[in-house]
Design an enzyme around this catalytic site. Structure first.
Site, mmCIF file in Angstrom:
data_model
loop_
_atom_site.group_PDB
_atom_site.id
_atom_site.type_symbol
_atom_site.label_atom_id
_atom_site.label_comp_id
_atom_site.label_asym_id
_atom_site.label_seq_id
_atom_site.Cartn_x
_atom_site.Cartn_y
_atom_site.Cartn_z
ATOM 1 N N LYS A 295 2.199 12.687 -5.925
ATOM 2 C CA LYS A 295 3.317 12.315 -6.802
ATOM 3 C C LYS A 295 3.722 13.464 -7.738
ATOM 4 O O LYS A 295 2.951 14.400 -7.950
ATOM 5 C CB LYS A 295 2.935 11.060 -7.594
ATOM 6 C CG LYS A 295 2.635 9.859 -6.674
ATOM 7 C CD LYS A 295 2.420 8.572 -7.460
ATOM 8 C CE LYS A 295 2.137 7.414 -6.513
ATOM 9 N NZ LYS A 295 2.074 6.112 -7.245
ATOM 10 N N TYR B 289 10.265 1.966 -2.432
ATOM 11 C CA TYR B 289 9.515 0.993 -3.231
ATOM 12 C C TYR B 289 10.248 -0.341 -3.349
ATOM 13 O O TYR B 289 10.033 -1.080 -4.310
ATOM 14 C CB TYR B 289 9.232 1.569 -4.620
ATOM 15 C CG TYR B 289 8.084 2.575 -4.653
ATOM 16 C CD1 TYR B 289 6.761 2.159 -4.497
ATOM 17 C CD2 TYR B 289 8.315 3.930 -4.839
ATOM 18 C CE1 TYR B 289 5.712 3.063 -4.518
ATOM 19 C CE2 TYR B 289 7.264 4.857 -4.872
ATOM 20 C CZ TYR B 289 5.968 4.395 -4.714
ATOM 21 O OH TYR B 289 4.922 5.291 -4.739
ATOM 22 N N PHE C 236 8.262 -2.517 -13.982
ATOM 23 C CA PHE C 236 8.113 -1.061 -13.942
ATOM 24 C C PHE C 236 8.960 -0.402 -12.851
ATOM 25 O O PHE C 236 8.839 0.798 -12.616
ATOM 26 C CB PHE C 236 6.633 -0.686 -13.769
ATOM 27 C CG PHE C 236 5.979 -1.278 -12.532
ATOM 28 C CD1 PHE C 236 6.086 -0.645 -11.305
ATOM 29 C CD2 PHE C 236 5.263 -2.465 -12.608
ATOM 30 C CE1 PHE C 236 5.496 -1.178 -10.165
ATOM 31 C CE2 PHE C 236 4.662 -3.007 -11.470
ATOM 32 C CZ PHE C 236 4.787 -2.362 -10.246
ATOM 33 N N THR D 101 -5.371 1.632 -8.792
ATOM 34 C CA THR D 101 -4.022 2.035 -9.207
ATOM 35 C C THR D 101 -4.045 2.733 -10.568
ATOM 36 O O THR D 101 -3.389 3.753 -10.758
ATOM 37 C CB THR D 101 -3.109 0.785 -9.279
ATOM 38 O OG1 THR D 101 -3.171 0.106 -8.027
ATOM 39 C CG2 THR D 101 -1.672 1.175 -9.580
ATOM 40 N N ASN E 278 -0.066 8.276 -11.208
ATOM 41 C CA ASN E 278 -1.446 8.165 -10.735
ATOM 42 C C ASN E 278 -1.756 9.069 -9.533
ATOM 43 O O ASN E 278 -2.573 8.731 -8.693
ATOM 44 C CB ASN E 278 -1.789 6.698 -10.460
ATOM 45 C CG ASN E 278 -0.854 6.055 -9.463
ATOM 46 O OD1 ASN E 278 0.035 6.707 -8.937
ATOM 47 N ND2 ASN E 278 -1.047 4.785 -9.187
ATOM 48 N N HIS F 1 -0.162 8.312 -3.594
ATOM 49 C CA HIS F 1 0.162 7.015 -2.985
ATOM 50 C C HIS F 1 -0.656 6.840 -1.720
ATOM 51 O O HIS F 1 -0.917 7.814 -1.020
ATOM 52 C CB HIS F 1 1.654 6.973 -2.633
ATOM 53 C CG HIS F 1 2.032 5.852 -1.706
ATOM 54 N ND1 HIS F 1 2.327 4.591 -2.164
ATOM 55 C CD2 HIS F 1 2.125 5.789 -0.356
ATOM 56 C CE1 HIS F 1 2.592 3.808 -1.117
ATOM 57 N NE2 HIS F 1 2.481 4.519 -0.013
ATOM 58 N N GLU G 83 6.285 3.468 6.326
ATOM 59 C CA GLU G 83 6.340 4.570 5.372
ATOM 60 C C GLU G 83 6.297 5.932 6.068
ATOM 61 O O GLU G 83 6.995 6.859 5.670
ATOM 62 C CB GLU G 83 5.201 4.427 4.355
ATOM 63 C CG GLU G 83 5.428 3.206 3.459
ATOM 64 C CD GLU G 83 4.282 2.911 2.502
ATOM 65 O OE1 GLU G 83 4.398 1.936 1.740
ATOM 66 O OE2 GLU G 83 3.277 3.649 2.513
HETATM 67 P P1 GTP Z 1 0.782 3.036 -4.397
HETATM 68 O O1 GTP Z 1 -0.228 3.629 -3.478
HETATM 69 O O2 GTP Z 1 1.542 4.089 -5.164
HETATM 70 O O3 GTP Z 1 1.671 2.022 -3.725
HETATM 71 O O4 GTP Z 1 -0.083 2.286 -5.515
HETATM 72 P P2 GTP Z 1 -0.843 0.896 -5.424
HETATM 73 O O5 GTP Z 1 -0.670 0.291 -4.066
HETATM 74 O O6 GTP Z 1 -2.228 1.130 -5.924
HETATM 75 O O7 GTP Z 1 -0.070 0.042 -6.482
HETATM 76 P P3 GTP Z 1 1.244 -0.858 -6.289
HETATM 77 O O8 GTP Z 1 1.758 -0.756 -4.902
HETATM 78 O O9 GTP Z 1 0.930 -2.192 -6.844
HETATM 79 O O10 GTP Z 1 2.248 -0.155 -7.277
HETATM 80 C C1 GTP Z 1 3.014 0.960 -6.824
HETATM 81 C C2 GTP Z 1 3.059 1.989 -7.902
HETATM 82 O O11 GTP Z 1 3.773 1.475 -8.998
HETATM 83 C C3 GTP Z 1 1.708 2.404 -8.476
HETATM 84 O O12 GTP Z 1 1.083 3.431 -7.773
HETATM 85 C C4 GTP Z 1 2.072 2.858 -9.856
HETATM 86 O O13 GTP Z 1 2.488 4.221 -9.820
HETATM 87 C C5 GTP Z 1 3.251 1.989 -10.205
HETATM 88 N N1 GTP Z 1 2.819 0.911 -11.069
HETATM 89 C C6 GTP Z 1 2.107 -0.197 -10.753
HETATM 90 N N2 GTP Z 1 1.904 -0.955 -11.816
HETATM 91 C C7 GTP Z 1 2.501 -0.298 -12.845
HETATM 92 C C8 GTP Z 1 2.665 -0.584 -14.223
HETATM 93 O O14 GTP Z 1 2.191 -1.591 -14.746
HETATM 94 N N3 GTP Z 1 3.367 0.341 -14.961
HETATM 95 C C9 GTP Z 1 3.909 1.449 -14.384
HETATM 96 N N4 GTP Z 1 4.592 2.329 -15.141
HETATM 97 N N5 GTP Z 1 3.783 1.753 -13.100
HETATM 98 C C10 GTP Z 1 3.084 0.885 -12.340
HETATM 99 MG MG MG Z 2 1.197 0.077 -3.082
#
Ligand code: GTP
Ligand code: MG
Length: 139
Positions: free
Chosen positions: A11, A51, A59, A93, A114, A117, A128
């Site tokens: 990222k 996304y 968010f 996450t 973070n 992905h 993807e």
């Molecule tokens: P990805 O591998 O990036 O998809 O992460 P994930 O699968 O662990 O998490 P998820 O798919 O639930 O969320 C996608 C992305 O949204 C996360 O990687 C974070 O960067 C972002 N995200 C999730 N929750 C939050 C939140 O509460 N606040 C913010 N700012 N970003 C969030």
């Molecule tokens: Mg995810």
């Protein structure tokens, strides 16, 4: 049967901090083979499409603005049971909650920024990787 490929991307914040090569090294150290790689930048509309599943979440705006804010390194990686193995390898996450030694713990900044992905299912991994790569770009 679980698949042996998953999609990942480094990222923008991690790219800005100079973590691209260290993270790629760490991926390889984990036994994942990089079979496609491309440095690119998402437009806002592309980030919203990628996304799309999170549309409506609080968010979503922050996430898609951030993900289109700078270059990313998009990759397809290969290992047995890739999706699950890689999700475990990158950590929770939220980097603050991620286990020691995981990519998000080592290179993540906060829950939004973070570092990396990882696809969450074989089905999404396929969607993807084809979002970023054509068949002839995967080796
Ligand atoms: P990805 O591998 O990036 O998809 O992460 P994930 O699968 O662990 O998490 P998820 O798919 O639930 O969320 C996608 C992305 O949204 C996360 O990687 C974070 O960067 C972002 N995200 C999730 N929750 C939050 C939140 O509460 N606040 C913010 N700012 N970003 C969030
Ligand atoms: Mg995810």
């Amino acid at each position: 049967m679980s698949g042996n490929r998953t999609y990942t991307m480094i990222k923008p914040t991690a790219m800005r901090k100079g973590y691209m090569a260290p993270i790629m090294n760490k991926i390889v150290e984990g036994g994942f083979k990089i079979i496609a790689a491309k440095m690119t930048q998402l437009s806002k509309a592309e980030a919203e499409a990628f996304y799309g599943i999170h549309r409506g979440r609080p968010f979503f705006e922050e996430l898609t603005s951030f993900m289109s804010s700078g270059p990313i390194m998009a990759m397809v990686i290969e290992k047995e049971n890739a999706v699950e193995a890689y999700r475990n390898y990158i950590g929770s996450t939220n980097p603050a909650e991620a286990a020691e030694g995981t990519i998000r713990k080592m290179y993540g900044t906060n829950i939004g920024e973070n570092a990396i992905h990882g696809s969450d299912s074989d089905e999404n991994a396929k969607i993807e990787m084809s979002f970023f790569f054509t068949g002839r770009e995967m080796f």
